[in-house]
Design a protein around this motif. Sequence first.
Motif, PDB file in Angstrom:
ATOM      1  N   GLY A 176       0.812  -1.206   0.000  1.00 34.73           N
ATOM      2  CA  GLY A 176       0.000   0.000   0.000  1.00 34.73           C
ATOM      3  C   GLY A 176       0.847   1.258   0.000  1.00 34.73           C
ATOM      4  N   PHE A 177       0.199   2.391   0.239  1.00 39.02           N
ATOM      5  CA  PHE A 177       0.845   3.693   0.194  1.00 39.02           C
ATOM      6  C   PHE A 177       0.850   4.311   1.589  1.00 39.02           C
ATOM      7  N   VAL A 178       1.827   5.176   1.824  1.00 37.14           N
ATOM      8  CA  VAL A 178       1.928   5.813   3.134  1.00 37.14           C
ATOM      9  C   VAL A 178       1.537   7.283   3.092  1.00 37.14           C
ATOM     10  N   SER A 179       1.319   7.836   1.916  1.00 36.87           N
ATOM     11  CA  SER A 179       0.957   9.250   1.828  1.00 36.87           C
ATOM     12  C   SER A 179       0.177   9.495   0.548  1.00 36.87           C
ATOM     13  N   LEU A 180      -0.549  10.612   0.529  1.00 40.52           N
ATOM     14  CA  LEU A 180      -1.273  11.002  -0.680  1.00 40.52           C
ATOM     15  C   LEU A 180      -0.312  11.266  -1.830  1.00 40.52           C
ATOM     16  N   ARG A 190     -11.500  11.274  -4.971  1.00 38.24           N
ATOM     17  CA  ARG A 190     -12.220  10.592  -3.891  1.00 38.24           C
ATOM     18  C   ARG A 190     -11.284  10.240  -2.735  1.00 38.24           C
ATOM     19  N   ILE A 191     -10.082   9.789  -3.079  1.00 36.85           N
ATOM     20  CA  ILE A 191      -9.109   9.445  -2.032  1.00 36.85           C
ATOM     21  C   ILE A 191      -8.753  10.672  -1.207  1.00 36.85           C
ATOM     22  N   GLU A 192      -8.543  11.805  -1.872  1.00 38.23           N
ATOM     23  CA  GLU A 192      -8.204  13.034  -1.156  1.00 38.23           C
ATOM     24  C   GLU A 192      -9.343  13.471  -0.243  1.00 38.23           C
ATOM     25  N   GLU A 193     -10.579  13.351  -0.727  1.00 33.97           N
ATOM     26  CA  GLU A 193     -11.729  13.718   0.105  1.00 33.97           C
ATOM     27  C   GLU A 193     -11.838  12.798   1.318  1.00 33.97           C
ATOM     28  N   ASP A 194     -11.669  11.499   1.084  1.00 38.26           N
ATOM     29  CA  ASP A 194     -11.752  10.549   2.196  1.00 38.26           C
ATOM     30  C   ASP A 194     -10.643  10.799   3.219  1.00 38.26           C
ATOM     31  N   ALA A 195      -9.446  11.100   2.731  1.00 38.48           N
ATOM     32  CA  ALA A 195      -8.327  11.360   3.645  1.00 38.48           C
ATOM     33  C   ALA A 195      -8.602  12.592   4.495  1.00 38.48           C
ATOM     34  N   GLU A 196      -9.198  13.614   3.897  1.00 42.13           N
ATOM     35  CA  GLU A 196      -9.514  14.830   4.649  1.00 42.13           C
ATOM     36  C   GLU A 196     -10.571  14.553   5.714  1.00 42.13           C
ATOM     37  N   ILE A 197     -11.559  13.730   5.371  1.00 45.21           N
ATOM     38  CA  ILE A 197     -12.605  13.385   6.335  1.00 45.21           C
ATOM     39  C   ILE A 197     -12.015  12.605   7.507  1.00 45.21           C
ATOM     40  N   VAL A 198     -11.136  11.642   7.201  1.00 50.22           N
ATOM     41  CA  VAL A 198     -10.511  10.852   8.266  1.00 50.22           C
ATOM     42  C   VAL A 198      -9.656  11.737   9.162  1.00 50.22           C
ATOM     43  N   GLU A 199      -8.925  12.677   8.562  1.00 52.24           N
ATOM     44  CA  GLU A 199      -8.088  13.571   9.363  1.00 52.24           C
ATOM     45  C   GLU A 199      -8.940  14.408  10.308  1.00 52.24           C
ATOM     46  N   ARG A 200     -10.055  14.937   9.800  1.00 50.37           N
ATOM     47  CA  ARG A 200     -10.943  15.726  10.661  1.00 50.37           C
ATOM     48  C   ARG A 200     -11.529  14.864  11.771  1.00 50.37           C
ATOM     49  N   ALA A 201     -11.887  13.635  11.417  1.00 44.06           N
ATOM     50  CA  ALA A 201     -12.452  12.736  12.423  1.00 44.06           C
ATOM     51  C   ALA A 201     -11.448  12.440  13.521  1.00 44.06           C
ATOM     52  N   LEU A 202     -10.197  12.219  13.129  1.00 41.09           N
ATOM     53  CA  LEU A 202      -9.157  11.923  14.111  1.00 41.09           C
ATOM     54  C   LEU A 202      -8.951  13.104  15.051  1.00 41.09           C
ATOM     55  N   ILE A 203      -8.930  14.311  14.493  1.00 41.00           N
ATOM     56  CA  ILE A 203      -8.770  15.509  15.323  1.00 41.00           C
ATOM     57  C   ILE A 203      -9.956  15.648  16.271  1.00 41.00           C
ATOM     58  N   TRP A 204     -11.160  15.430  15.749  1.00 40.86           N
ATOM     59  CA  TRP A 204     -12.361  15.563  16.579  1.00 40.86           C
ATOM     60  C   TRP A 204     -12.364  14.556  17.721  1.00 40.86           C
TER      61      TRP A 204
END
Length: 365
Positions: free
Chosen positions: A287-291, A319-333
């Motif tokens: 897999g990949f480690v970064s966008l 789609r990957i970029e959008e999902d990554a942004e959502i996950v990042e916000r979720a983690l912060i929250w």
Amino acid sequence: MGAYYTKEDITGYIAKNTIIPYLFDAAEKKCAIAFQPTSALWQLLRDDSDRYIYEPVRTGVDLPLPEEIARGIGDVSRRGGWNRPAAPVFALPTETWREHVSRRQRCLEVREKLQAGEVHQINDLITYNLDMRQFAEDVISTCEGPELLRAFWQAIKSVTVLDPTCGSGAFLFAALNILEPLYEACLDRMQAFVDDLDRSGERHRPEKFRDFRRTLAEVERHPNRRYFILKSIIVNNLYGVDIMEEAVEICKLRLFLNLVAQVDRVKDLEPLPDIDFNIRPGNTLVGFVSLEEIRRAAERDAAGQGRLIYGEIDEAIRRIEEDAEIVERALIWVGQRHMTSGAGATSPSIGSQSSMASCGVVDLM
């Protein structure tokens, strides 16, 4: 399938020599003046050099050598007894006189460098095998200005430790043991700054040390200080991945038990933090480690020649970029909810939709 557990001395050594230099480098970027070679920070090494030389290294070095051993230092032909076991008062276990003399010379050399002020880089403490943990605690505990304390506090809060093959958490617990006393030292120093200001009676702006007071108030909302520290480290600092799901569950359980053990009364036990974001099953070899890696892979074919991104590839990247942004916000929250929730507060996993929507993470729930 067998399992190998790395010994604590190894995990501790690796964790210490990676985490602490990072914290010093991060703090230096925020408060460079405090890290000048002539600053009070490095003066600690000059004023009490033996404090940072491990006791086993110092064993017997200040005692005068027996005459039959001392005369061989300047004359190789008179070293006939150097291969015998050294006297217990001088020696480490199984140490010969030859080994003791070598250790003795090294210790005196390092002591001289410290007292002369030649050590003023954090990596030098690794080179000379000095007690970096003690030095880091002393630097924080004795810092003269609040800016240096803020720099270390921000570095400690934001450092992330990832073990890509965490198993049951040997390296993560080593990291926890490194970070815990540093958190403690920061909180003690914050309290000292606030208390000194209150006792002085001097007129000051209301916002002075407001960030310290806010942090100390947050500590008070938890069952005790150690609970707050361990919870902060588990939620904000530690991350792990392992291919064995059973190992991941054991790792999370060990972290939870360590946290729960700090509570004396059942009624003080708050909902446990959800660390599924932090400790996860997976294969870190694929897999990949970064966008950025995903973008590069999409832009190149098997021969490594560039090609345009369009159509389905472009849509997949979006789609990957959008999902990554959502996950990042979720983690912060999730992290914020864990640290602001006191005993009896609503668990972040069942928080209100409106509060999650404000962070843009409703899609994950």
